[in-house]
Enzyme design. Structure first.
Site, PDB file in Angstrom:
ATOM      1  N   SER A 285       0.955  -1.166  -0.123  1.00  0.00           N
ATOM      2  CA  SER A 285       0.021   0.016   0.027  1.00  0.00           C
ATOM      3  C   SER A 285       0.922   1.213   0.060  1.00  0.00           C
ATOM      4  CB  SER A 285      -0.841   0.026   1.299  1.00  0.00           C
ATOM      5  OG  SER A 285      -1.520   1.391   1.482  1.00  0.00           O
TER       6      SER A 285
ATOM      7  N   TYR B 252      -1.712  -1.180  10.598  1.00  0.00           N
ATOM      8  CA  TYR B 252      -2.017  -1.030   8.916  1.00  0.00           C
ATOM      9  C   TYR B 252      -0.477  -0.708   8.275  1.00  0.00           C
ATOM     10  CZ  TYR B 252      -4.068  -0.698   4.426  1.00  0.00           C
ATOM     11  OH  TYR B 252      -4.271  -0.955   2.979  1.00  0.00           O
TER      12      TYR B 252
ATOM     13  N   LYS C 219       1.983  -3.038   6.148  1.00  0.00           N
ATOM     14  CA  LYS C 219       2.164  -2.970   4.695  1.00  0.00           C
ATOM     15  C   LYS C 219       3.771  -2.622   4.321  1.00  0.00           C
ATOM     16  CE  LYS C 219      -1.736  -3.664   3.192  1.00  0.00           C
ATOM     17  NZ  LYS C 219      -2.220  -4.591   2.286  1.00  0.00           N
TER      18      LYS C 219
END
Ligand code: NDP
Length: 259
Positions: free
Chosen positions: A149, A164, A168
Site C-alpha cells: 500500500s 496497517y 504494509k
C-alpha cells in the site's frame, strides 16, 4: 515473441486471495481477460461464488472457489491442494487479502494489532510461501504479487492506522526477501502499493467515509483510484512481460506520495 503475446496468461492458473470483491476481484478479472484460469480464495464464500460465476461467463475461463483464511496454515495448504487437484499447476499468486483497523496507537488493543498483522503480513507470508514452494517443487517459473500500500511509504492522515502502516511496510520487505531467495528458481516476487482505491474497504468503513472528501482534496488527481486501474500493472507483473522484474514495488497512487 510478439510484444503483446508476452502479456498473455492462456493455459495458466492464478489464485487471488481476497478475490471475491474489490481490488482482488478486479485483478482476477484482468488475469481472466488475459486467459488465466482463476481461483478465488476468500473468506466470503457466497460472494466468491458470485464473482467466479461472473468471471467464467464473461471471460470463458475456468474458475474455482476455495474458501480460504489466509491466517491459517491449514487453510492455505488446502487451497494449494485444491488447485493441484483441479488444475495441476499454479503460475500466478496474488496475495492480496487485507483489512484496516483505525485506532490511535495509545488505544489500539492487542487484539486489533494482532488481527491486522495476522491478515495483512502473516497472511501474505503464508500464501506466498505456499505458492512459492509449490512452484519450485513443480519447476514452474511463476509470479507472486503481494498487495502492499502507499501506507508502506507514508503515514496516512488524519486517520490513525499504525498497525496497517506497519503491516504494509512489512509486505514490501518480505517481497524483496522472497525475491532474493527464489530468484534462482525463476520464481519472481513483486508487490504493488496502491493509493486510496474506491472499494468496500474504504466505502463501507464508517470511520473512513467522511474522510474521502479530505483525501480527494489532498490528492493531486483529486479522486480515488478505481480497482480496475490496477489491472494493467498486475497483468504486467503476472506475465512474461516482466521477466526481469523481481523484488520491485510498484506505486499506483496518482502521485499521492510524491510530496
Ligand atoms: P475489500 O475489503 O474490498 O476486500 C477484501 C477481501 O478480503 C474481502 O472479500 C474479505 O472478505 C477478504 N478477506 C479478509 N480477511 C481475509 C482472510 N483472513 N482470508 C481471506 N480473505 C480475507 O478490500 P480491498 O479490495 O480494498 O483491499 C484489497 C487489498 O488492497 C488489501 O490488502 C488492502 O489493504 C489493499 N489496499 C487497499 C487500498 C484501498 O484504498 N482500498 C489501498 C491500498 C492497499 P470478508 O468480506 O469476509 O472480510
Amino acid at each position: 515473441m510478439n510484444l503483446l503475446e508476452k502479456f498473455k496468461l492462456s493455459g495458466k492458473t492464478a489464485f487471488v486471495t481476497g478475490g471475491a470483491r474489490g481490488i482482488g476481484r478486479a485483478v482476477g478479472e484482468g488475469f481472466a481477460q488475459a486467459g488465466a484460469n482463476i481461483v478465488i480464495a476468500d473468506l466470503d464464500e457466497a460472494e466468491s461464488v458470485k464473482t467466479a460465476e461472473f468471471i467464467q461467463k464473461e471471460y470463458g475461463v475456468k474458475t474455482l472457489v476455495c474458501k480460504t483464511d489466509v491466517t491459517s496454515p491449514e487453510s492455505v495448504k488446502a487451497l494449494i491442494a485444491a488447485i493441484d487437484k483441479e488444475f495441476g499447476r499454479l503460475d500466478v499468486a496474488f496475495c492480496n487479502a487485507g483489512i484496516c483497523i483505525n485506532a490511535p496507537a495509545s488505544k489500539m488493543t492487542y487484539e486489533q494489532w494482532s488481527k491486522v498483522i495476522n491478515i495483512n503480513l502473516t497472511g501474505v507470508f503464508l500464501t506466498a510461501q505456499a505458492a512459492g514452494n509449490y512452484m519450485i517443487e513443480k519447476g514452474i517459473k511463476g509470479s507472486i504479487i503481494n498487495t502492499a500500500s502507499m501506507s508502506a511509504h507514508i503515514v496516512n492522515v488524519p486517520q490513525p492506522q499504525c498497525a496497517y502502516n506497519a503491516s504494509k511496510a512489512g509486505v514490501i520487505q518480505l517481497t524483496k526477501s522472497l525475491a532474493i531467495e527464489w530468484a534462482e528458481h525463476g520464481v519472481r516476487v513483486n508487490c504493488i502499493s496502491p493509493g486510496y482505491i474506491g472499494t468496500e474497504l474504504v466505502k463501507n468503513n464508517e470511520t473512513l467515509i467522511p474522510l474521502i472528501k479530505t483525501w480527494n482534496e489532498m490528492a493531486p488527481m483529486h479522486r480515488l483510484g478505481e480497482p480496475e486501474e490496477l489491472q494493467t500493472v498486475t497483468l504486467y507483473l503476472a506475465s512474461e512481460a516482466s521477466s526481469f522484474t523481481t523484488g520491485s514495488d510498484v506505486i499506483v497512487d496518482g502521485a499521492f506520495t510524491c510530496f
